[in-house]
Design a protein around this motif. Structure first.
Motif, PDB file in Angstrom:
ATOM      1  N   ARG A 196      41.448  38.456  40.136  1.00 45.72           N
ATOM      2  CA  ARG A 196      41.627  39.034  38.797  1.00 45.72           C
ATOM      3  C   ARG A 196      41.609  37.980  37.699  1.00 45.72           C
ATOM      4  NH1 ARG A 196      44.106  42.517  42.305  1.00 45.72           N
ATOM      5  NH2 ARG A 196      43.674  44.737  41.925  1.00 45.72           N
ATOM      6  N   SER A 208      30.084  47.232  38.468  1.00 45.79           N
ATOM      7  CA  SER A 208      30.517  47.171  39.861  1.00 45.79           C
ATOM      8  C   SER A 208      30.212  48.517  40.512  1.00 45.79           C
ATOM      9  CB  SER A 208      32.016  46.863  39.941  1.00 45.79           C
ATOM     10  OG  SER A 208      32.445  46.757  41.284  1.00 45.79           O
ATOM     11  N   GLN A 220      37.706  51.221  46.291  1.00 45.10           N
ATOM     12  CA  GLN A 220      38.888  50.678  45.615  1.00 45.10           C
ATOM     13  C   GLN A 220      38.621  49.258  45.135  1.00 45.10           C
ATOM     14  OE1 GLN A 220      42.293  50.959  48.180  1.00 45.10           O
ATOM     15  NE2 GLN A 220      42.115  53.169  48.431  1.00 45.10           N
ATOM     16  N   ARG A 223      36.237  49.327  42.170  1.00 47.30           N
ATOM     17  CA  ARG A 223      36.943  49.749  40.946  1.00 47.30           C
ATOM     18  C   ARG A 223      37.792  48.607  40.401  1.00 47.30           C
ATOM     19  NH1 ARG A 223      38.390  54.228  44.151  1.00 47.30           N
ATOM     20  NH2 ARG A 223      37.041  56.039  43.837  1.00 47.30           N
ATOM     21  N   ALA A 224      38.456  47.890  41.301  1.00 51.54           N
ATOM     22  CA  ALA A 224      39.332  46.794  40.868  1.00 51.54           C
ATOM     23  C   ALA A 224      38.538  45.706  40.165  1.00 51.54           C
ATOM     24  CB  ALA A 224      40.080  46.218  42.070  1.00 51.54           C
ATOM     25  N   ALA A 226      35.774  46.152  38.385  1.00 53.77           N
ATOM     26  CA  ALA A 226      35.450  46.667  37.046  1.00 53.77           C
ATOM     27  C   ALA A 226      36.670  46.658  36.137  1.00 53.77           C
ATOM     28  CB  ALA A 226      34.883  48.079  37.161  1.00 53.77           C
ATOM     29  N   GLU A 227      37.838  46.985  36.685  1.00 52.76           N
ATOM     30  CA  GLU A 227      39.056  47.023  35.876  1.00 52.76           C
ATOM     31  C   GLU A 227      39.508  45.634  35.454  1.00 52.76           C
ATOM     32  OE1 GLU A 227      41.664  49.085  38.473  1.00 52.76           O
ATOM     33  OE2 GLU A 227      40.741  51.062  38.117  1.00 52.76           O
ATOM     34  N   ALA A 228      39.259  44.628  36.290  1.00 50.04           N
ATOM     35  CA  ALA A 228      39.718  43.271  35.975  1.00 50.04           C
ATOM     36  C   ALA A 228      38.798  42.551  34.999  1.00 50.04           C
ATOM     37  CB  ALA A 228      39.851  42.452  37.265  1.00 50.04           C
ATOM     38  N   ASN A 231      34.822  43.547  30.262  1.00 54.89           N
ATOM     39  CA  ASN A 231      33.749  44.460  29.879  1.00 54.89           C
ATOM     40  C   ASN A 231      33.123  45.047  31.138  1.00 54.89           C
ATOM     41  OD1 ASN A 231      31.942  45.874  28.313  1.00 54.89           O
ATOM     42  ND2 ASN A 231      30.804  44.084  27.616  1.00 54.89           N
ATOM     43  N   GLY A 232      34.007  45.603  32.008  1.00 54.41           N
ATOM     44  CA  GLY A 232      33.556  46.090  33.299  1.00 54.41           C
ATOM     45  C   GLY A 232      33.356  47.591  33.338  1.00 54.41           C
ATOM     46  N   THR A 233      32.412  48.025  34.172  1.00 52.26           N
ATOM     47  CA  THR A 233      32.125  49.441  34.387  1.00 52.26           C
ATOM     48  C   THR A 233      31.997  49.691  35.881  1.00 52.26           C
ATOM     49  OG1 THR A 233      30.883  49.552  32.310  1.00 52.26           O
ATOM     50  CG2 THR A 233      30.532  51.341  33.891  1.00 52.26           C
ATOM     51  N   TYR A 234      32.539  50.815  36.342  1.00 55.70           N
ATOM     52  CA  TYR A 234      32.445  51.185  37.754  1.00 55.70           C
ATOM     53  C   TYR A 234      31.480  52.353  37.908  1.00 55.70           C
ATOM     54  CZ  TYR A 234      33.598  53.301  42.237  1.00 55.70           C
ATOM     55  OH  TYR A 234      33.514  53.863  43.480  1.00 55.70           O
TER      56      TYR A 234
END
Length: 259
Positions: A196, A208, A220, A223-224, A226-228, A231-234
Motif C-alpha cells: 500500500r 487493476s 480482493q 480491488r486492494a 485499485a483502492e491503494a 488514481n486507481g480503478t478496479y
C-alpha cells in the motif's frame, strides 16, 4: 524477437515492436517469456505502438548477476527509451508487481494496467508465501531446478497429477531452463502483501483487473491495488480466469490506455 536494446548494467534485452500510436509495453509474469503476452499485441497494435520483450534471464534476452528488482526496472527504462521516452505499462500476475514498482520509481510512465497481481490478502496466505520463498531459495541454491518448478506449479494450485504430467512433457526442459527467474518474480512480489505504501506513491492512473471466474481472493487483491493507488480503478472481466482471453482483455486495455 527481432530487436535488441541494452539495459543500464549491460544486459541485452530482446523485444518486438508492432503498430503505431502511443507506446505500450507488455510485461509477462513468472515462468514465461514475451510470447505469453504477445497475443495482446495484435489487437492493441491497431491503436498503439506495442512492445513485447523477453524479461532478463528468459528467451532471447541476456542476464547479469547479481539480480535485483531495480535491474528489471532499469530494463523497462531502456525499453521506454527505445519507445521514444514515454510509455504506458501492462503487467500480468507478478509482471504486474514489476510494472507497479516501475511506476513508483518515477519512470516516464503514462498509465499502468495490471491483471491479477497475486498479492496475499490474509495472514495465512502471507505465511504460505514466506514458506514458498524459503523453499524456492533453497531449491535454487542447490540447483534443483525441477523441484523449483514443481514448487511454483503447486503455488499456482496445479493438481499433483498435472504436475507429474508436466514433468514428462517436452516443455519441462524449457521450464527448468528459466527456473532461476522464479526468484526474480518472487523478489518483485516483495513480502507478497499488497504494497500500500508503494501504491500510494503511484500518481499515474492505475487499472487493476481480475477475472470473474478467478478465486475470490484474487479479486480482493485486485480491488486492494485499485483502492491503494491514488488514481486507481478496479474492473472485473466476467467469465475470465488467470488465463485471460486476450480478445476479451485487449478492448479494456485499449480504452484505458487511450484516455
Amino acid at each position: 524477437m527481432d530487436k535488441k536494446t541494452v539495459s543500464r548494467d549491460g544486459t541485452s534485452l530482446a523485444y518486438q515492436r508492432t503498430g503505431q500510436g502511443p507506446a505500450v509495453i507488455l510485461v509477462s509474469g513468472a515462468m514465461s517469456t514475451g510470447a505469453t503476452v504477445a497475443p495482446l499485441a495484435g489487437p492493441l497494435s491497431r491503436r498503439f505502438d506495442v512492445i513485447v520483450h523477453d524479461r532478463r534471464g528468459r528467451g532471447e534476452s541476456g542476464d547479469t548477476a547479481p539480480y535485483a528488482v531495480e535491474r528489471e526496472v532499469e530494463d523497462l527504462a531502456a525499453l521506454i527509451d527505445a519507445a521514444g521516452g514515454e510509455a504506458s505499462l501492462y503487467g500480468i500476475s507478478s509482471g504486474g508487481a514489476l510494472v507497479l514498482r516501475a511506476a513508483a520509481s518515477g519512470l516516464p510512465v503514462r498509465r499502468v494496467a495490471v491483471y491479477e497481481v497475486p498479492y496475499a490478502v490474509d495472514e495465512a496466505d502471507l505465511q504460505r508465501r514466506r514458506e514458498y520463498t524459503e523453499r524456492l531459495t533453497r531449491a535454487l541454491a542447490e540447483d534443483r531446478r525441477g523441484d523449483a518448478v514443481e514448487l511454483f506449479l503447486r503455488e499456482t494450485g496445479l493438481a499433483e497429477e498435472m504436475i507429474r504430467g508436466a514433468r514428462q512433457s517436452p516443455m519441462w526442459s524449457d521450464m527448468e531452463t528459466i527456473a532461476p527467474t522464479l526468484a526474480y518474480d518472487d523478489a518483485c512480489m516483495g513480502d507478497s502483501g499488497v504494497p500500500r505504501d508503494l501504491l500510494a506513491s503511484v500518481t499515474v492512473p492505475v487499472l487493476s483487473v481480475a477475472g470473474g471466474a478467478s478465486p475470490e481472493w484474487m479479486r480482493q487483491a485486485a480491488r486492494a491495488v485499485a483502492e491503494a493507488a491514488p488514481n486507481g480503478t478496479y474492473r472485473t472481466l466476467e467469465d475470465q480466469t488467470h488465463m485471460v482471453d486476450p480478445n476479451v482483455l485487449a478492448p479494456v486495455l485499449a480504452e484505458f490506455f487511450a484516455r
